[in-house]
Design an enzyme around this catalytic site. Structure first.
Site, PDB file in Angstrom:
ATOM      1  N   CYS A 246       0.823  -1.217   0.000  1.00 43.22           N
ATOM      2  CA  CYS A 246       0.000   0.000   0.000  1.00 43.22           C
ATOM      3  C   CYS A 246       0.858   1.269   0.000  1.00 43.22           C
ATOM      4  O   CYS A 246       1.494   1.565  -0.993  1.00 43.22           O
ATOM      5  CB  CYS A 246      -0.994  -0.045   1.164  1.00 43.22           C
ATOM      6  SG  CYS A 246      -2.407   1.063   0.937  1.00 43.22           S
ATOM      7  N   HIS A 331      -3.842  -5.352  -0.068  1.00 40.68           N
ATOM      8  CA  HIS A 331      -3.474  -5.894   1.239  1.00 40.68           C
ATOM      9  C   HIS A 331      -3.512  -7.419   1.251  1.00 40.68           C
ATOM     10  O   HIS A 331      -4.574  -8.020   1.389  1.00 40.68           O
ATOM     11  CB  HIS A 331      -4.426  -5.356   2.320  1.00 40.68           C
ATOM     12  CG  HIS A 331      -4.194  -3.916   2.637  1.00 40.68           C
ATOM     13  ND1 HIS A 331      -3.427  -3.507   3.705  1.00 40.68           N
ATOM     14  CD2 HIS A 331      -4.607  -2.792   2.014  1.00 40.68           C
ATOM     15  CE1 HIS A 331      -3.378  -2.180   3.724  1.00 40.68           C
ATOM     16  NE2 HIS A 331      -4.085  -1.727   2.695  1.00 40.68           N
ATOM     17  N   GLU A 333      -2.569  -9.305   3.594  1.00 42.69           N
ATOM     18  CA  GLU A 333      -2.970  -9.770   4.927  1.00 42.69           C
ATOM     19  C   GLU A 333      -4.473  -9.640   5.143  1.00 42.69           C
ATOM     20  O   GLU A 333      -4.999 -10.055   6.181  1.00 42.69           O
ATOM     21  CB  GLU A 333      -2.206  -9.001   6.015  1.00 42.69           C
ATOM     22  CG  GLU A 333      -2.788  -7.669   6.431  1.00 42.69           C
ATOM     23  CD  GLU A 333      -2.705  -6.565   5.390  1.00 42.69           C
ATOM     24  OE1 GLU A 333      -3.366  -5.530   5.557  1.00 42.69           O
ATOM     25  OE2 GLU A 333      -1.989  -6.732   4.381  1.00 42.69           O
TER      26      GLU A 333
END
Length: 363
Positions: A246, A331, A333
């Site tokens: 990001c 992202h 995660e």
């Protein structure tokens, strides 16, 4: 209690207030995720923003102790169609209202979030204010137009001191620009010996920690407001394998000579398709960003585009052609969202291992 949401273009929404009764001003953005409101409100990347959730019912499974992405939420306010007063979930400890009261965050419910989202999509992100029904709209709009959005969001949400998250595996220095805890969790689950450092840590200080790899976290705001991070990256590139997410992806691009621009309304949600240009496969990803790397600017660098967004063909991944370094805009995660791209953490560790073997073979 009645409240109003006033936009800088003069649009006024009237609804029911929840949480804190304070007035707040911020950039109004929208998130299209159907679940994950707890992770959204605690994501440091929303620092300084009023977040509109397009899903019509929020708070129905309450707030629990486990799903936070930071200890202290940085979001300025929440805008929802309906805030559930009686959540139903075995892990629930607070209602949305109770938690927002505790953290002194104002919210407004009962407004037409579809209309608000259409305004943002048409005109781009706007400044807005959540205020009492008695507030004079003209005075609020005057204040909105004179209020400058902050440029120090990373400083607000980054850790102030370095700290370890010990493991027996590879040493990873995680640079915190507003890190979601999910990133640290994924590294810990792979046994990494993680050292989290503030955003202003220099290249020399990072290299003195003898890292096997460097991880660049997500974070809020304009990447050009963090020039010290760009300087740091130029000092570590080529010396240690690197993986950025990001804001970390955008800072990596700037350090390599590319440019970044603000998007009209950004990507925020947990259902964004991204194509891997090498394999042709599409992953459904979680995203939260208002800036992007400009495609044209990459052509004169030693960077290669590895992923693009299916919806608007913006850049979603980069790799360096000379150094062991790669980044993604989305992202992996998740939290909230699908885990299609979770394997990127394994790819990072494999890159570290291959670099170690290469160094050993040349020794």
């Amino acid at each position: 209690m009645k409240k109003q949401l006033i936009l800088e273009d003069g649009t006024i929404f009237v609804g029911e207030g929840f949480g804190s009764d304070t007035e707040t001003i911020g950039e109004v953005v929208f998130n299209t995720g159907m679940t994950g409101y707890q992770e959204i409100l605690s994501d440091p990347s929303y620092c300084g923003q009023l977040v509109t959730l397009t899903y019509p019912l929020v708070g129905n499974y309450g707030i629990n102790r486990d799903d936070f992405e930071s200890i202290h939420p940085a979001v300025k306010g929440f805008i929802v169609k309906e805030a559930a007063e009686f959540p139903s979930n075995w892990r629930s400890e607070f209602t949305l209202n109770e938690y927002f009261e505790m953290k002194k965050i104002p919210g407004i419910a009962g407004i037409d979030t579809r209309k608000l989202t259409r305004i943002i999509r048409q005109y781009g992100t706007l400044k807005g204010a959540i205020c009492s029904i008695e507030a004079d709209a003209q005075e609020v709009m005057k204040k909105l137009r004179s209020t400058k959005l902050p440029i120090d969001q990373v400083r607000q949400v980054s850790t102030k001191n370095a700290y370890p998250s010990p493991g027996r595996g590879k040493r990873v220095v995680l640079v915190d620009f507003g890190m979601k805890h999910g990133i640290l969790r994924e590294l810990n689950e792979r046994g990494c010996d993680v050292v989290v450092v503030p955003y202003y840590t220099t290249a020399e200080e990072i290299l003195n920690l003898s890292p096997d790899g460097i991880m660049l976290s997500n974070g809020p705001g304009d990447p050009k407001d963090v020039p010290e991070a760009v300087d740091m990256l130029r000092g570590v590139l080529g010396k240690v394998p690197l993986f950025g997410i990001c804001l970390g992806h955008q800072l990596f691009a700037l350090a390599c000579g590319a440019d970044t621009v603000k998007m009209k309304f950004g990507h925020r949600g947990s259902n964004h398709p991204v194509r891997d240009l090498e394999t042709g496969k599409v992953a459904i990803t979680s995203q939260n960003h208002g800036y992007t790397v400009e495609m044209e600017s990459v052509k004169n660098t030693r960077l290669a585009v590895t992923h693009i967004a299916v919806n608007d063909e913006s850049i979603e991944g980069l790799k360096h052609l000379d150094f062991p370094a790669f980044t993604v805009q989305y992202h992996p995660e998740a939290s909230p969202g699908p885990e299609d791209a979770n394997g990127l953490f394994d790819q990072f560790l494999a890159l570290i291992e291959s670099q170690k073997q290469e160094v050993t073979s040349h020794a």
